[in-house]
Design a protein around this motif. Sequence first.
Motif, PDB file in Angstrom:
ATOM      1  N   ALA A  96     -11.635   9.422  -0.594  1.00 41.70           N
ATOM      2  CA  ALA A  96     -11.441   8.156  -1.791  1.00 41.70           C
ATOM      3  C   ALA A  96     -12.675   8.104  -2.763  1.00 41.70           C
ATOM      4  O   ALA A  96     -12.524   8.199  -4.270  1.00 41.70           O
ATOM      5  N   ALA A  97     -13.696   8.334  -1.950  1.00 43.31           N
ATOM      6  CA  ALA A  97     -14.978   8.191  -3.031  1.00 43.31           C
ATOM      7  C   ALA A  97     -15.103   9.444  -3.791  1.00 43.31           C
ATOM      8  O   ALA A  97     -15.586   9.327  -4.957  1.00 43.31           O
ATOM      9  N   ALA A  98     -14.599  10.718  -3.275  1.00 45.75           N
ATOM     10  CA  ALA A  98     -14.720  11.704  -4.174  1.00 45.75           C
ATOM     11  C   ALA A  98     -13.681  11.714  -4.946  1.00 45.75           C
ATOM     12  O   ALA A  98     -13.973  12.179  -6.222  1.00 45.75           O
ATOM     13  N   ALA A  99     -12.501  11.270  -5.131  1.00 47.41           N
ATOM     14  CA  ALA A  99     -11.572  11.124  -5.990  1.00 47.41           C
ATOM     15  C   ALA A  99     -12.009  10.234  -7.125  1.00 47.41           C
ATOM     16  O   ALA A  99     -11.564  10.331  -8.178  1.00 47.41           O
ATOM     17  N   LEU A 100     -12.811   9.098  -6.785  1.00 52.82           N
ATOM     18  CA  LEU A 100     -13.309   8.270  -7.809  1.00 52.82           C
ATOM     19  C   LEU A 100     -14.360   8.944  -8.810  1.00 52.82           C
ATOM     20  O   LEU A 100     -14.565   8.549  -9.871  1.00 52.82           O
ATOM     21  N   GLY A 101     -15.010  10.154  -8.239  1.00 58.40           N
ATOM     22  CA  GLY A 101     -15.678  10.894  -8.988  1.00 58.40           C
ATOM     23  C   GLY A 101     -15.086  12.080  -9.791  1.00 58.40           C
ATOM     24  O   GLY A 101     -13.963  12.262  -9.547  1.00 58.40           O
ATOM     25  N   ASN A 102     -15.952  12.788 -10.515  1.00 58.09           N
ATOM     26  CA  ASN A 102     -15.422  13.993 -11.062  1.00 58.09           C
ATOM     27  C   ASN A 102     -15.978  15.160 -10.827  1.00 58.09           C
ATOM     28  O   ASN A 102     -16.091  16.233 -11.546  1.00 58.09           O
ATOM     29  N   LEU A 112      -7.289  16.357  -3.593  1.00 57.73           N
ATOM     30  CA  LEU A 112      -7.659  15.184  -4.016  1.00 57.73           C
ATOM     31  C   LEU A 112      -6.848  14.859  -5.205  1.00 57.73           C
ATOM     32  O   LEU A 112      -6.862  13.652  -5.590  1.00 57.73           O
ATOM     33  N   LYS A 113      -6.380  16.003  -5.809  1.00 60.30           N
ATOM     34  CA  LYS A 113      -5.548  15.543  -6.953  1.00 60.30           C
ATOM     35  C   LYS A 113      -4.529  14.588  -7.003  1.00 60.30           C
ATOM     36  O   LYS A 113      -4.508  13.764  -7.605  1.00 60.30           O
ATOM     37  N   ARG A 119      -5.568   6.917  -8.554  1.00 58.94           N
ATOM     38  CA  ARG A 119      -6.736   6.575  -9.508  1.00 58.94           C
ATOM     39  C   ARG A 119      -6.378   6.254 -10.928  1.00 58.94           C
ATOM     40  O   ARG A 119      -6.607   5.032 -11.447  1.00 58.94           O
ATOM     41  N   ALA A 120      -5.619   7.326 -11.454  1.00 59.65           N
ATOM     42  CA  ALA A 120      -5.069   7.279 -12.871  1.00 59.65           C
ATOM     43  C   ALA A 120      -4.093   6.243 -12.973  1.00 59.65           C
ATOM     44  O   ALA A 120      -4.400   5.646 -14.146  1.00 59.65           O
ATOM     45  N   GLN A 121      -3.300   6.009 -11.897  1.00 64.82           N
ATOM     46  CA  GLN A 121      -2.257   4.990 -12.115  1.00 64.82           C
ATOM     47  C   GLN A 121      -2.831   3.643 -12.166  1.00 64.82           C
ATOM     48  O   GLN A 121      -2.119   2.722 -13.031  1.00 64.82           O
ATOM     49  N   GLU A 141      -6.772   1.078  -0.591  1.00 65.85           N
ATOM     50  CA  GLU A 141      -5.669   0.120  -0.262  1.00 65.85           C
ATOM     51  C   GLU A 141      -4.445   0.726  -1.071  1.00 65.85           C
ATOM     52  O   GLU A 141      -3.346   0.544  -0.854  1.00 65.85           O
ATOM     53  N   LEU A 142      -4.620   0.778  -2.449  1.00 66.92           N
ATOM     54  CA  LEU A 142      -3.800   1.231  -3.320  1.00 66.92           C
ATOM     55  C   LEU A 142      -3.289   2.872  -3.138  1.00 66.92           C
ATOM     56  O   LEU A 142      -1.912   2.966  -3.067  1.00 66.92           O
ATOM     57  N   ASN A 143      -4.130   3.662  -2.320  1.00 73.97           N
ATOM     58  CA  ASN A 143      -3.601   4.945  -1.815  1.00 73.97           C
ATOM     59  C   ASN A 143      -2.431   4.793  -0.659  1.00 73.97           C
ATOM     60  O   ASN A 143      -1.681   5.236  -0.488  1.00 73.97           O
TER      61      ASN A 143
END
Length: 205
Positions: A96-102, A112-113, A119-121, A141-143
């Motif tokens: 999740a931390a990686a998905a928050l970054g780019n 992670l896409k 994240r985008a939603q 939590e959202l995931n």
Amino acid sequence: MARNSSWAERMHTANPALFARNAKGQAPHVLWIGCSDSRVGEFCIDLLPGSVFVHRNIANLMPYGDLSSLSVVQFAVDTLKVRHIVVCGHYDCGGAAAALGNKSLGVLDHWLKHLRDVRAQHKDELAAIQDPKARLNRLVELNVVAQVHHVRRMAPVVEALKQGRIAVYGMVYDVSSGHIKPIEVPHDDNEMDYLVYSNDEDFEH
């Protein structure tokens, strides 16, 4: 090997019939879908071997096209007849931390896409959270909510839900305390869009 021998002896002493029973086959009541993180796992619900069928991957994702996830769910629901499916994320999740970054992470980016879709939603809600740790934990939590919806849209689960023989839960494990907490999963407004019917089944729009 020494640790395994010690464990097997302790288990046999505490539960003399366990291994003989498991040798005859498995009949778990729970399918546990969790993260591959070494700090988390189905051990936190303190059940004996043979009680939980397990599927773990990075960030506890259940992508629609992932044959591994689909196979696990179908086998658990149709063959093992589990009564409960638990999707369990965990706080301080590296995926999740990686998905928050780019930052580019190679092959992992493709996996992670699916989490970046979450994240985008919810980008406005996440952007409004100032504390980085709180933002990360909210994405976790959202995931979980998103993956519960994914599981409930899978054909074997749809059928089992219609028959009233299964329930699907969202939970989060706290690595700092060892406790899990239930996550409220709102109604899936798009649920009907994912229903499919066999060719010999009548239905109306």
